[in-house]
Motif scaffolding. Structure first.
Motif, PDB file in Angstrom:
ATOM      1  N   UNK A  29       0.856  -1.205   0.000  1.00  0.00           N
ATOM      2  CA  UNK A  29       0.000   0.000   0.000  1.00  0.00           C
ATOM      3  C   UNK A  29       0.885   1.246   0.000  1.00  0.00           C
ATOM      4  N   UNK A  30       0.642   2.166  -0.923  1.00  0.00           N
ATOM      5  CA  UNK A  30       1.521   3.334  -1.013  1.00  0.00           C
ATOM      6  C   UNK A  30       1.408   4.232   0.219  1.00  0.00           C
ATOM      7  N   UNK A  31       2.515   4.882   0.533  1.00  0.00           N
ATOM      8  CA  UNK A  31       2.525   5.874   1.609  1.00  0.00           C
ATOM      9  C   UNK A  31       2.565   7.247   0.974  1.00  0.00           C
ATOM     10  N   UNK A  32       1.656   8.106   1.426  1.00  0.00           N
ATOM     11  CA  UNK A  32       1.654   9.496   0.957  1.00  0.00           C
ATOM     12  C   UNK A  32       2.033  10.371   2.131  1.00  0.00           C
ATOM     13  N   UNK A  33       3.075  11.163   1.959  1.00  0.00           N
ATOM     14  CA  UNK A  33       3.541  12.011   3.054  1.00  0.00           C
ATOM     15  C   UNK A  33       4.212  13.259   2.488  1.00  0.00           C
ATOM     16  N   UNK A  34       4.661  14.127   3.376  1.00  0.00           N
ATOM     17  CA  UNK A  34       5.287  15.368   2.922  1.00  0.00           C
ATOM     18  C   UNK A  34       6.728  15.423   3.408  1.00  0.00           C
ATOM     19  N   UNK A  35       7.616  15.841   2.525  1.00  0.00           N
ATOM     20  CA  UNK A  35       9.006  16.056   2.902  1.00  0.00           C
ATOM     21  C   UNK A  35       9.324  17.529   2.665  1.00  0.00           C
ATOM     22  N   UNK A  36       9.650  18.237   3.701  1.00  0.00           N
ATOM     23  CA  UNK A  36       9.912  19.686   3.647  1.00  0.00           C
ATOM     24  C   UNK A  36       8.771  20.420   2.946  1.00  0.00           C
ATOM     25  N   UNK A  37       7.554  19.959   3.225  1.00  0.00           N
ATOM     26  CA  UNK A  37       6.360  20.616   2.709  1.00  0.00           C
ATOM     27  C   UNK A  37       5.897  20.117   1.347  1.00  0.00           C
ATOM     28  N   UNK A  38       6.729  19.342   0.669  1.00  0.00           N
ATOM     29  CA  UNK A  38       6.367  18.858  -0.673  1.00  0.00           C
ATOM     30  C   UNK A  38       5.727  17.476  -0.586  1.00  0.00           C
ATOM     31  N   UNK A  39       4.521  17.302  -1.192  1.00  0.00           N
ATOM     32  CA  UNK A  39       3.893  15.973  -1.149  1.00  0.00           C
ATOM     33  C   UNK A  39       4.713  14.960  -1.949  1.00  0.00           C
ATOM     34  N   UNK A  40       4.890  13.764  -1.370  1.00  0.00           N
ATOM     35  CA  UNK A  40       5.585  12.680  -2.062  1.00  0.00           C
ATOM     36  C   UNK A  40       4.782  11.402  -1.845  1.00  0.00           C
ATOM     37  N   UNK A  41       5.112  10.400  -2.650  1.00  0.00           N
ATOM     38  CA  UNK A  41       4.428   9.114  -2.528  1.00  0.00           C
ATOM     39  C   UNK A  41       5.464   8.017  -2.707  1.00  0.00           C
ATOM     40  N   UNK A  42       5.302   6.933  -1.926  1.00  0.00           N
ATOM     41  CA  UNK A  42       6.197   5.791  -2.117  1.00  0.00           C
ATOM     42  C   UNK A  42       5.412   4.499  -1.961  1.00  0.00           C
ATOM     43  N   UNK A  43       5.525   3.637  -2.934  1.00  0.00           N
ATOM     44  CA  UNK A  43       4.842   2.342  -2.864  1.00  0.00           C
ATOM     45  C   UNK A  43       5.709   1.243  -3.436  1.00  0.00           C
ATOM     46  N   UNK A  44       7.022   1.455  -3.418  1.00  0.00           N
ATOM     47  CA  UNK A  44       7.957   0.479  -3.990  1.00  0.00           C
ATOM     48  C   UNK A  44       8.369  -0.574  -2.986  1.00  0.00           C
ATOM     49  N   UNK A  45       9.560  -1.107  -3.177  1.00  0.00           N
ATOM     50  CA  UNK A  45      10.100  -2.166  -2.317  1.00  0.00           C
ATOM     51  C   UNK A  45       9.999  -1.737  -0.847  1.00  0.00           C
ATOM     52  N   UNK A  46       9.264  -2.511  -0.034  1.00  0.00           N
ATOM     53  CA  UNK A  46       9.066  -2.067   1.350  1.00  0.00           C
ATOM     54  C   UNK A  46      10.351  -2.067   2.185  1.00  0.00           C
ATOM     55  N   UNK A  47      11.425  -2.682   1.653  1.00  0.00           N
ATOM     56  CA  UNK A  47      12.676  -2.701   2.424  1.00  0.00           C
ATOM     57  C   UNK A  47      13.341  -1.330   2.513  1.00  0.00           C
ATOM     58  N   UNK A  48      12.945  -0.401   1.648  1.00  0.00           N
ATOM     59  CA  UNK A  48      13.643   0.883   1.612  1.00  0.00           C
ATOM     60  C   UNK A  48      13.443   1.685   2.898  1.00  0.00           C
ATOM     61  N   UNK A  49      14.552   2.033   3.546  1.00  0.00           N
ATOM     62  CA  UNK A  49      14.443   2.860   4.753  1.00  0.00           C
ATOM     63  C   UNK A  49      14.068   4.279   4.353  1.00  0.00           C
ATOM     64  N   UNK A  50      13.545   5.029   5.314  1.00  0.00           N
ATOM     65  CA  UNK A  50      13.267   6.445   5.045  1.00  0.00           C
ATOM     66  C   UNK A  50      14.563   7.135   4.624  1.00  0.00           C
ATOM     67  N   UNK A  51      15.666   6.790   5.283  1.00  0.00           N
ATOM     68  CA  UNK A  51      16.970   7.391   4.968  1.00  0.00           C
ATOM     69  C   UNK A  51      17.327   7.177   3.492  1.00  0.00           C
ATOM     70  N   UNK A  52      17.240   5.934   3.022  1.00  0.00           N
ATOM     71  CA  UNK A  52      17.595   5.648   1.626  1.00  0.00           C
ATOM     72  C   UNK A  52      16.624   6.325   0.663  1.00  0.00           C
ATOM     73  N   UNK A  53      15.354   6.387   1.071  1.00  0.00           N
ATOM     74  CA  UNK A  53      14.363   7.068   0.219  1.00  0.00           C
ATOM     75  C   UNK A  53      14.725   8.545   0.057  1.00  0.00           C
ATOM     76  N   UNK A  54      15.052   9.214   1.159  1.00  0.00           N
ATOM     77  CA  UNK A  54      15.381  10.641   1.104  1.00  0.00           C
ATOM     78  C   UNK A  54      16.589  10.885   0.207  1.00  0.00           C
ATOM     79  N   UNK A  55      17.594  10.055   0.349  1.00  0.00           N
ATOM     80  CA  UNK A  55      18.837  10.263  -0.411  1.00  0.00           C
ATOM     81  C   UNK A  55      18.714   9.785  -1.859  1.00  0.00           C
ATOM     82  N   UNK A  56      18.223   8.556  -2.041  1.00  0.00           N
ATOM     83  CA  UNK A  56      18.312   7.932  -3.360  1.00  0.00           C
ATOM     84  C   UNK A  56      17.159   8.313  -4.275  1.00  0.00           C
TER      85      UNK A  56
END
Lengths: 171, 320
Positions: free
Chosen positions: A5-32
Motif C-alpha cells: 500500500x503506497x505511503x503518501x507524506x510530505x518532505x519539507x512541505x512537498x507531497x511525495x508518494x512511495x509504494x515500492x520495495x518495502x525494504x527501503x528505509x526512510x533514509x535511503x528514500x530521502x537520499x536515493x
C-alpha cells in the motif's frame, strides 16, 4: 508478494508518494529517490544519529524506519531547516562556533538540536534532571539530550556552544 | 535485508491473530532484519491502530501499547506519581529512539547478546539446537541469574525493570480473546527453549500495560553502564522504598541486565520489610540477593557490582 500500500507524506512541505520495495528505509528514500543528500548514513543501525530527521515534530533515526511507514507524516530534513542563502539561526551558530570539523554528523546534529530545543521548551525531563517536574537547561542537560548524535571529530563542546547560542534565555 | 510483504493495520482487530510480524517503532526489529537475524516474510504495521494514549483506570494509569517511550516519560502524571518509570525510560537508548520506541515493542525487544546478533555463530535463541557460543565465549554482558545450559542472554531493557518493581500488568489480546498477566510473569527464563523471550502466543498482541494506583515512597532507578549515556545496563536496580515509624514498610525491587527477564526476588524484599534501615541491613539484603548469582567468567564482576549497587540504592532511598 502482495502489492505494497503506497505511503503518501510530505518532505519539507512537498507531497511525495512511495509504494515500492518495502525494504527501503526512510533514509535511503530521502537520499536515493529525493536526492536530499543532507541526511547522512553513518552506522545504519540507530547508533550514531547522522540520519536524524524530524517526523511530525519529533527527531528520529531515519535509518530505523521504512519509507512505506511514513503515510500521513510531515518530514523535515536539514534542507527544510535552511538553505545555502538562508541559513537557520542554528546553522549560523554552528559556523560561528566551529561546531564541526568534517561535517558528516552536522545535518543530524542540527536536526536533532532543533527538535531538542523544542523538547526542552515543553519541559521534558532527561536522565540527568534532578527534578523531573522542573527542568533547568544546564550544559549537562544539553549534553545528555544530544547523546544520540556522535561526532567522531570531537566537536562536542563547540556543538553545545552553538546550541546554547540560539536557545531562549532561561527564566 | 530479506524480502517481505508489507501491510498496514487500521484496527487492533486486524493485528490480533494475524499471521504476520507486527512492527511498531521498528527500532529493534528493523535493526535485526538488516542483520538478517530476524527474517519475517510478512510485516504488519500497527502504527495506525490507536492505543497510543495514557488513560486513568482504577486509580492507576493504563499505558497504550503504541504509546511512545518519550511521551510516557514526559507525561505529568507519570513524572509525578511514577518517577521510577520515567527515570528508567530516560536512562534507556537515545532521544531519537525513545521518540519511536513503544510500550509494547519495548517489552518485546530482543537480547543484545553479541552471538544472537551475529550470523555464523551458534545461538539457541536465533537457531534452536545450534548451541550457545556465549557460555565459553565473550560473556561480559551476560546473565548471572536464571541461566540455562542453552542460553545465558539477558533481557536488555530498562522500562520493564521499573514496571516489574511497580508490579504492573500486561493486557494481551489474540484471536481467542484477551487476558491480563503480571509484568513479572511476561518474560520467560530461557530453559530449554530460549527462542521464546516471553509468554506471548502466536497471533497475540500487547494492547496496554496497567500501572497500579500510585504507591509513593522513595523511587530510585540506578543504571550502571560503560558510558554515561546511550548504553545498555551492565546492572540496574529499580527500588520503591517507604518508611513508617522508622521501619521499612515497602521494599519493591527489581534488577536489570542480570537475567533473561527483569529479576525479582521476594526473599530480598522480605528481608528488608519491618526492619530499621541500616548499612548492616542493606549488606545483608544484598548478600541474600547475590547468594543465588553465578558468573560465567567475563561477567563475574557483575556480582559484586550488583551487590554494591543495591546497597547504594537502599542508602539513597532511605537516607541512611
Amino acid at each position: 508478494m502482495p502489492p505494497t500500500p503506497p505511503a503518501r507524506f510530505k518532505v519539507n512541505g512537498t507531497p511525495v508518494q512511495y509504494g515500492g520495495d518495502p525494504r527501503r528505509s526512510l533514509l535511503d528514500f530521502l537520499r536515493d529517490e529525493l536526492s536530499l543528500y543532507g541526511t547522512k548514513k553513518g552506522c545504519d543501525h540507530g547508533q550514531c544519529g547522522a540520519c536524524t530527521v524530524i517526523v511530525d515534530g519529533r527527531r528520529i533515526n531515519s535509518c530505523l524506519t521504512l519509507a512505506v511507514m511514513q503515510d500521513g507524516c510531515q518530514i523535515t530534513t536539514v534542507e527544510g531547516l535552511g538553505s545555502d542563502d538562508d541559513l537557520s539561526p542554528l546553522q549560523r551558530a554552528f559556523i560561528a562556533h566551529d561546531g564541526f570539523q568534517c561535517g558528516y554528523c552536522t545535518p543530524g546534529q542540527i536536526c536533532s538540536a532543533s527538535a531538542m530545543i523544542a523538547e526542552l521548551a515543553e519541559g521534558w525531563p532527561s536522565h540527568v534532571s534532578d527534578d523531573l517536574l522542573s527542568v533547568l537547561p544546564t550544559d549537562e542537560e544539553l549534553r545528555e539530550r544530544m547523546s544520540g548524535n556522535l561526532c567522531r571529530c570531537g566537536a562536542y563542546s563547540n556543538i553545545i556552544a552553538a546550541i546554547r547560542d540560539v536557545m531562549p534565555v532561561a527564566g | 535485508m530479506r524480502a517481505f510483504s508489507y501491510d498496514r493495520a487500521s484496527a487492533v482487530a486486524d493485528a490480533a491473530g494475524a499471521e504476520a510480524r507486527l512492527i511498531a517503532g521498528g527500532t529493534n526489529l528493523l535493526d535485526l532484519m538488516k542483520l538478517e537475524v530476524e527474517l519475517p516474510t510478512r510485516l504488519l504495521d500497527i502504527n495506525h491502530v490507536g492505543l497510543d494514549q495514557i488513560t486513568e483506570v482504577e486509580g492507576g494509569l493504563r499505558l497504550g501499547a503504541l504509546l511512545r517511550n518519550a511521551d510516557c516519560a514526559a507525561d505529568q502524571r507519570v513524572r509525578r506519581d511514577y518517577p521510577l518509570l520515567a527515570r528508567a525510560i530516560l536512562a534507556g537508548a537515545s532521544p531519537q529512539l525513545r521518540n519511536r520506541a513503544t510500550t509494547g515493542g519495548n517489552l518485546c525487544q530482543r537480547t543484545r547478546c553479541g552471538y544472537f546478533m551475529r550470523l555464523g555463530t551458534r545461538c539457541n535463541k536465533r537457531e534452536p539446537g545450534s548451541g550457545c557460543d556465549a557460555i565459553d565465549g565473550s560473556n561480559r554482558e551476560h546473565a548471572i541469574f536464571g541461566v540455562s545450559p542453552a542460553c545465558i542472554a539477558t533481557y536488555p531493557g530498562d522500562m520493564a525493570v521499573a514496571l516489574a518493581a511497580l508490579d504492573a500488568s500486561v493486557e494481551i489480546t489474540g484471536s481467542r480473546g484477551g487476558r491480563s498477566i503480571p509484568l513479572r510473569g511476561f518474560h520467560r527464563l530461557p530453559g530449554d527453549d530460549p527462542s521464546r523471550d516471553n509468554v506471548l502466543e502466536p497471533g497475540e498482541i500487547i494492547t496496554s500495560v496497567t500501572l497500579p494506583p500510585p504507591v509513593g515512597g522513595r523511587q530510585v532507578y540506578r543504571k550502571v553502564r560503560d558510558r554515561a549515556s546511550f548504553a545498555f545496563a551492565l546492572v540496574s536496580v529499580a527500588a520503591i522504598i517507604d518508611i513508617q515509624s522508622g521501619r521499612i514498610s515497602r521494599a519493591d525491587l527489581a534488577f536489570g541486565g542480570v537475567a533473561h527477564k527483569p529479576w525479582h526476588d521476594p526473599e530480598v524484599e522480605q528481608a528488608l520489610l519491618g526492619e530499621v534501615p541500616s548499612p548492616v541491613l542493606f549488606a545483608r539484603a544484598a548478600d541474600l540477593l547475590v547468594a543465588k548469582a553465578k558468573g560465567q567468567g567475563e561477567n563475574d564482576f557483575k556480582i559484586p557490582l550488583l551487590r554494591r549497587s543495591l546497597i547504594a540504592v537502599l542508602a539513597e532511598a532511605t537516607g541512611v
